[in-house]
Design a protein around this motif. Sequence first.
Motif, mmCIF file in Angstrom:
data_model
loop_
_atom_site.group_PDB
_atom_site.id
_atom_site.type_symbol
_atom_site.label_atom_id
_atom_site.label_comp_id
_atom_site.label_asym_id
_atom_site.label_seq_id
_atom_site.Cartn_x
_atom_site.Cartn_y
_atom_site.Cartn_z
ATOM 1 N N PRO A 25 20.437 -50.641 35.145
ATOM 2 C CA PRO A 25 19.900 -51.001 36.463
ATOM 3 C C PRO A 25 18.542 -51.676 36.348
ATOM 4 N N SER A 26 18.108 -52.277 37.441
ATOM 5 C CA SER A 26 16.794 -52.910 37.488
ATOM 6 C C SER A 26 15.786 -51.932 38.089
ATOM 7 N N ALA A 27 14.530 -52.344 38.113
ATOM 8 C CA ALA A 27 13.478 -51.494 38.671
ATOM 9 C C ALA A 27 13.752 -51.164 40.135
ATOM 10 N N ALA A 28 14.462 -52.057 40.831
ATOM 11 C CA ALA A 28 14.764 -51.814 42.245
ATOM 12 C C ALA A 28 15.765 -50.682 42.433
ATOM 13 N N ASP A 29 16.450 -50.298 41.355
ATOM 14 C CA ASP A 29 17.485 -49.259 41.442
ATOM 15 C C ASP A 29 17.001 -47.899 40.951
ATOM 16 N N GLN A 30 15.701 -47.722 40.792
ATOM 17 C CA GLN A 30 15.199 -46.442 40.313
ATOM 18 C C GLN A 30 15.638 -45.319 41.245
ATOM 19 N N ARG A 31 15.828 -44.135 40.661
ATOM 20 C CA ARG A 31 16.350 -42.991 41.393
ATOM 21 C C ARG A 31 15.308 -41.882 41.475
ATOM 22 N N GLN A 32 15.202 -41.236 42.630
ATOM 23 C CA GLN A 32 14.457 -39.985 42.727
ATOM 24 C C GLN A 32 15.263 -39.009 43.572
ATOM 25 N N ALA A 44 12.062 -32.031 41.415
ATOM 26 C CA ALA A 44 12.563 -33.406 41.497
ATOM 27 C C ALA A 44 13.074 -33.868 40.142
ATOM 28 N N HIS A 45 13.983 -34.829 40.202
ATOM 29 C CA HIS A 45 14.527 -35.497 39.016
ATOM 30 C C HIS A 45 14.401 -36.990 39.293
ATOM 31 N N THR A 46 13.594 -37.676 38.487
ATOM 32 C CA THR A 46 13.295 -39.087 38.716
ATOM 33 C C THR A 46 13.727 -39.920 37.512
ATOM 34 N N ILE A 47 14.304 -41.094 37.791
ATOM 35 C CA ILE A 47 14.698 -42.046 36.748
ATOM 36 C C ILE A 47 14.067 -43.387 37.084
ATOM 37 N N LEU A 48 13.269 -43.914 36.157
ATOM 38 C CA LEU A 48 12.561 -45.167 36.366
ATOM 39 C C LEU A 48 12.995 -46.182 35.319
ATOM 40 N N TYR A 49 13.090 -47.454 35.726
ATOM 41 C CA TYR A 49 13.512 -48.524 34.834
ATOM 42 C C TYR A 49 12.437 -49.605 34.791
ATOM 43 N N SER A 50 12.216 -50.166 33.613
ATOM 44 C CA SER A 50 11.342 -51.329 33.488
ATOM 45 C C SER A 50 11.855 -52.182 32.338
ATOM 46 N N SER A 51 11.719 -53.496 32.463
ATOM 47 C CA SER A 51 12.265 -54.411 31.453
ATOM 48 C C SER A 51 11.183 -55.353 30.942
ATOM 49 N N GLU A 55 14.352 -55.915 26.405
ATOM 50 C CA GLU A 55 14.623 -54.482 26.330
ATOM 51 C C GLU A 55 14.406 -53.836 27.690
ATOM 52 N N THR A 56 15.098 -52.714 27.902
ATOM 53 C CA THR A 56 14.929 -51.941 29.127
ATOM 54 C C THR A 56 14.476 -50.533 28.769
ATOM 55 N N GLN A 57 13.425 -50.091 29.423
ATOM 56 C CA GLN A 57 12.940 -48.727 29.230
ATOM 57 C C GLN A 57 13.441 -47.858 30.366
ATOM 58 N N VAL A 58 14.080 -46.751 30.011
ATOM 59 C CA VAL A 58 14.579 -45.791 30.995
ATOM 60 C C VAL A 58 13.776 -44.505 30.833
ATOM 61 N N SER A 59 13.020 -44.150 31.852
ATOM 62 C CA SER A 59 12.186 -42.950 31.813
ATOM 63 C C SER A 59 12.755 -41.892 32.737
ATOM 64 N N THR A 60 12.919 -40.684 32.222
ATOM 65 C CA THR A 60 13.437 -39.564 33.001
ATOM 66 C C THR A 60 12.363 -38.495 33.108
ATOM 67 N N ARG A 61 12.144 -38.000 34.332
ATOM 68 C CA ARG A 61 11.175 -36.939 34.564
ATOM 69 C C ARG A 61 11.839 -35.858 35.421
ATOM 70 N N ILE A 62 11.823 -34.625 34.936
ATOM 71 C CA ILE A 62 12.392 -33.495 35.675
ATOM 72 C C ILE A 62 11.337 -32.398 35.752
ATOM 73 N N SER A 63 11.120 -31.874 36.945
ATOM 74 C CA SER A 63 10.171 -30.773 37.129
ATOM 75 C C SER A 63 10.758 -29.787 38.126
ATOM 76 N N LEU A 64 10.998 -28.538 37.673
ATOM 77 C CA LEU A 64 11.620 -27.517 38.516
ATOM 78 C C LEU A 64 10.780 -26.246 38.472
ATOM 79 N N LEU A 65 10.660 -25.600 39.636
ATOM 80 C CA LEU A 65 9.898 -24.356 39.723
ATOM 81 C C LEU A 65 10.525 -23.469 40.789
ATOM 82 N N VAL A 66 10.904 -22.253 40.391
ATOM 83 C CA VAL A 66 11.470 -21.276 41.325
ATOM 84 C C VAL A 66 10.547 -20.072 41.363
#
Length: 216
Positions: A25-32, A44-51, A55-66
Amino acid sequence: MAGCAGVAIHLLPRIACAATAIVLPSAADQRQFSVYYKGSRIGAHTILYSSATGETQVSTRISLLVKAAFFTMFRFSHSSTEIWRDGQLMSLRSETVEHGETLRVDGVATPQGFRVVSKGGPFIAPAATLTSNSLWTPAVLEQTTLVDAQYGGIIGVSARKFADEQIVIAGRQIAVTRYTLITPYLAGSIWYDEKNLWVRGEFERDGSHIQYQLDL
């Protein structure tokens, strides 16, 4: 949960369709996604794209707290960066913190395959491998094994198409395809829209039901 899922992986039929091309996907398709447990948002679970430079960099960030009252019942964080080129994974670097323990996974493409180093030691995965963070593409559902981006090693995965559906996201009805998914860590359903973008998830993990709702 992990043991039951490991057995069930061998019982589900594979998806009966042609191989899905890995289209980044492109940067416009990033997910949160907001992650919910028992109706409460726990992170939250976030997926960011940059090219750049092919090359394309796919960054995943997950942070959970109960929390319960003043006590922390569960805390989990994960961050990873993947570099992709021409539909192939070139490198992986991740850090996961769970129960106070920090785990790191590093991987790089080599002539022999994708070499991964983690707490469990080094190993070589197939060159065309995907990782457990690759839920951003439905191609992950056609794999039988994945590189575990959080804990290292190889995990099994099994999925099948469940139904074509209509769901509502942010007040708008969209056409989606729902799949069932099982790995040693989670089992449940995942939805992709007509552009093959991940839009919803419902999973069981360690006996707990969690929901992924897309933030727009």
